[in-house]
Design a protein around this motif. Structure first.
Motif, short mmCIF file in Angstrom:
data_model
loop_
_atom_site.label_atom_id
_atom_site.label_comp_id
_atom_site.label_asym_id
_atom_site.label_seq_id
_atom_site.Cartn_x
_atom_site.Cartn_y
_atom_site.Cartn_z
N LEU A 273 0.73 -1.08 -0.07
CA LEU A 273 -0.04 -0.03 0.03
C LEU A 273 0.91 1.22 -0.10
CD1 LEU A 273 -2.92 1.42 0.29
CD2 LEU A 273 -2.72 0.94 2.78
N LEU A 274 2.08 1.27 0.73
CA LEU A 274 2.91 2.48 0.82
C LEU A 274 3.31 2.66 -0.48
CD1 LEU A 274 4.69 1.74 4.33
CD2 LEU A 274 2.75 3.56 3.66
N GLN A 275 3.86 1.40 -1.32
CA GLN A 275 4.37 1.71 -2.70
C GLN A 275 3.48 2.52 -3.57
OE1 GLN A 275 5.81 -2.33 -3.90
NE2 GLN A 275 7.79 -1.95 -2.62
N VAL A 276 2.33 1.99 -3.35
CA VAL A 276 1.23 2.66 -4.47
C VAL A 276 0.99 3.85 -3.96
CG1 VAL A 276 -1.39 2.47 -4.88
CG2 VAL A 276 0.09 0.21 -4.72
N ARG A 277 1.03 4.20 -2.82
CA ARG A 277 0.79 5.71 -2.61
C ARG A 277 2.09 6.37 -2.83
NH1 ARG A 277 1.35 8.29 3.53
NH2 ARG A 277 3.30 7.98 3.13
N ASN A 278 3.24 6.05 -2.92
CA ASN A 278 4.38 6.83 -3.27
C ASN A 278 4.09 7.05 -4.95
OD1 ASN A 278 5.65 7.06 -0.95
ND2 ASN A 278 6.83 5.18 -1.10
N VAL A 279 3.69 5.98 -5.58
CA VAL A 279 3.39 6.12 -6.91
C VAL A 279 2.41 7.30 -7.37
CG1 VAL A 279 2.67 5.05 -9.22
CG2 VAL A 279 4.40 3.91 -7.56
N ILE A 280 1.37 7.33 -6.50
CA ILE A 280 0.48 8.38 -6.77
C ILE A 280 1.00 9.63 -6.35
CG2 ILE A 280 -1.73 9.10 -5.97
CD1 ILE A 280 -2.48 6.30 -5.48
N MET A 281 1.76 9.68 -5.35
CA MET A 281 2.42 11.08 -4.74
C MET A 281 3.18 11.76 -5.69
SD MET A 281 5.42 12.23 -3.06
CE MET A 281 6.28 10.91 -2.26
N TYR A 282 4.25 11.09 -6.30
CA TYR A 282 5.21 11.36 -7.30
C TYR A 282 4.62 11.62 -8.63
CZ TYR A 282 9.15 10.39 -3.99
OH TYR A 282 10.12 10.39 -3.22
N SER A 283 3.32 11.00 -8.98
CA SER A 283 2.84 11.11 -10.05
C SER A 283 2.00 12.78 -9.91
CB SER A 283 1.63 10.51 -10.32
OG SER A 283 2.29 8.94 -10.62
N VAL A 284 1.67 13.08 -8.81
CA VAL A 284 0.87 14.25 -8.75
C VAL A 284 1.96 15.37 -8.63
CG1 VAL A 284 -0.61 15.64 -6.97
CG2 VAL A 284 -1.17 13.31 -7.29
N VAL A 285 2.84 15.43 -8.01
CA VAL A 285 3.73 16.44 -7.89
C VAL A 285 4.71 16.55 -9.10
CG1 VAL A 285 4.00 16.17 -5.42
CG2 VAL A 285 5.77 14.84 -6.76
N THR A 286 4.82 15.62 -9.82
CA THR A 286 5.53 15.65 -11.24
C THR A 286 4.58 16.45 -12.33
OG1 THR A 286 6.84 13.58 -10.68
CG2 THR A 286 6.57 14.42 -13.07
N ALA A 287 3.15 16.18 -11.98
CA ALA A 287 2.27 16.65 -12.84
C ALA A 287 2.33 18.41 -12.73
CB ALA A 287 1.00 16.34 -12.58
N ILE A 288 2.61 18.76 -11.38
CA ILE A 288 2.55 20.22 -11.26
C ILE A 288 3.85 20.78 -11.84
CG2 ILE A 288 3.20 21.84 -9.36
CD1 ILE A 288 1.81 20.07 -7.56
N LEU A 289 5.18 20.10 -12.03
CA LEU A 289 6.15 20.60 -12.88
C LEU A 289 5.86 20.44 -14.41
CD1 LEU A 289 9.04 18.80 -10.82
CD2 LEU A 289 8.47 21.17 -10.84
N VAL A 290 5.23 19.45 -14.79
CA VAL A 290 4.74 19.40 -16.43
C VAL A 290 3.87 20.55 -16.89
CG1 VAL A 290 3.58 18.05 -18.04
CG2 VAL A 290 4.96 17.06 -16.48
N VAL A 291 3.01 20.80 -15.66
CA VAL A 291 2.24 22.05 -16.02
C VAL A 291 2.83 23.34 -16.13
CG1 VAL A 291 0.36 23.52 -15.17
CG2 VAL A 291 0.08 21.04 -14.92
N ALA A 292 4.21 23.48 -15.07
CA ALA A 292 4.92 24.86 -15.13
C ALA A 292 5.63 24.61 -16.44
CB ALA A 292 5.74 24.55 -13.92
N SER A 293 5.98 23.60 -17.14
CA SER A 293 7.04 23.49 -18.09
C SER A 293 6.29 24.17 -19.23
CB SER A 293 7.21 22.06 -18.33
OG SER A 293 6.29 21.40 -18.94
#
Length: 414
Positions: A273-293
């Protein structure tokens, strides 16, 4: 390279407003990346610390991972006639010759071990009854492999050694029965053992079920009450490196024959469950940088359109397509580096503020602080994601600029 950098800086200074917007986008993206990842990783580390510290790293029990084969099957393997419904002889459960096995485990480097005899009992006091788990322990060894001594609110584990009929109970059970130090309760086990026990210690772990259902007494007293003389049914092991528990457990099981379960094996569902949560977390914060790009893409694309004639002149005087691409890739790199630097400072400030937040969940008496993780790798990861997003956003317009034909541009072709 110096000329290309000079041109890149000149282009960015010429479009200060759009450059500033792009910088702010990357800065906020990196800052939120740090804040979110620090909270998520902090909560994960805090959870794992509680899970690892409050439970044994390895538990060796008096069970076998696979059922023992019957003597007839061993004597005549593959026989034409099979004997079914064989009832094994009744024997006293426990780890046989536990002292020699305990000594063998102690030879392993970097671990501490304690023998435990665990069973069920019923406590009765003033007409009230409560089923509990009774653990017979050696106080000095138990202090080395658990945090129970740190959780004592009254008395200590050492008080068990001074009172052969001593009993340590949880705060929940003490409140339920209105017990205090020196109170006596009656204990009855499934084997018929009965004993009057004296409360010599009270602990509070924060887990209501554990505080109401767990009790401790001396190992020798538990062996008498549970009718298992000279037996224990588990070894509790703590390692200097908890992450090595799975491998060490496999080696101990192979050596002793008894089932050895590591904390990671026992908590596989939680770790998944923690691994799945990490994948979701990094996907969300990476999306922020993608939008900024996208802001960077828009800025550099506009510069390419405005500087078509300049690009044509540069190509006419000898600049290669790769040199032109490099100019605009430098612009993406500059925005990424400056935005990341500002984002790291802002993210660090946000982490400091989050670390000061105090929470008091309903039903909890202690004040809780938000767990913030300060690992250096998250800063490197934030910068790496930001630079990747900036270079990705800059590549398309840079590639377009490198393909411009100087003759067509200088002639006024569109």
């Amino acid at each position: 390279m110096r000329v290309q950098l000079t041109i890149a800086f000149a282009h960015l200074r010429h479009r200060r407003r759009s450059t500033l917007v792009s910088l702010m986008g990357i800065m906020l993206g990196v800052a939120f990346f740090l804040a979110v990842s620090a909270l998520m990783r902090g909560s994960e580390e805090d959870f794992l610390k509680r899970l690892v510290d409050n439970s044994p790293h390895i538990t060796v029990s008096d069970q076998f991972r696979a059922a023992r084969r019957q003597p007839a099957e061993l004597r005549w393997p593959g026989a034409a006639v099979a004997i079914s419904n064989i009832k094994p002889p009744v024997e006293t459960r426990g780890i046989r010759s536990y002292r020699s096995k305990l000594a063998a485990i102690e030879q392993w480097p970097g671990l501490r071990v304690a023998p435990v005899l665990r069973g069920s009992a019923v406590l009765s006091f003033a007409g009230q009854q409560q089923g509990v788990s009774l653990s017979g322990i050696v106080p000095a060894r138990m202090q080395a492999v658990s945090t129970i001594d740190e959780q004592m609110v009254m008395g200590t584990l050492d008080d068990l050694a001074a009172n052969p009929n001593g009993l340590v109970i949880g705060q929940g059970l003490a409140d339920k029965f209105q017990l205090g130090l020196g109170s006596t309760v009656n204990m009855v086990t499934a084997s018929g053992g009965t004993r009057t026990m004296k409360v010599v210690g009270i602990f509070r772990s924060g887990n209501a079920a554990y505080d109401e259902g767990e009790t401790f007494t001396l190992l020798k007293r538990a062996q008498v009450i549970l009718a298992r003389p000279d037996r224990v049914n588990r070894f509790i092991i703590q390692l200097a490196n908890p992450h090595a528990a799975r491998g060490v457990a496999a080696d101990i099981e192979q050596q002793l024959g008894y089932k050895a379960v590591s904390w990671s094996e026992a908590s596989e569902d939680i770790l998944s469950l923690l691994q799945v949560r990490n994948v979701i977390m990094y996907s969300v914060v990476t999306a922020i940088l993608v939008v900024a790009s996208f802001g960077i893409y828009n800025t550099i694309s506009t510069i390419v359109i405005d500087k078509r004639r300049d690009i044509a002149i540069l190509k006419a005087i000898g600049f290669e397509a790769s040199d032109i691409r490099r100019i605009f890739l430098y612009q993406g790199t500059i925005i990424g580096l400056l935005g990341s630097a500002a984002g790291l400072l802002l993210g660090y400030a946000m982490m400091r503020i989050l670390a000061q937040v105090e929470l008091k969940p309903p039903g909890v008496t202690d004040v809780v602080h938000l767990p913030v993780w300060w690992g250096a790798e998250q800063y490197l990861l934030a910068v790496a994601f930001a630079l990747a997003a900036c270079l990705g956003a800059a590549y398309l317009p840079a590639n377009k600029a490198g393909k411009l034909q100087p003759v067509d541009t200088l002639r006024g072709a569109t």
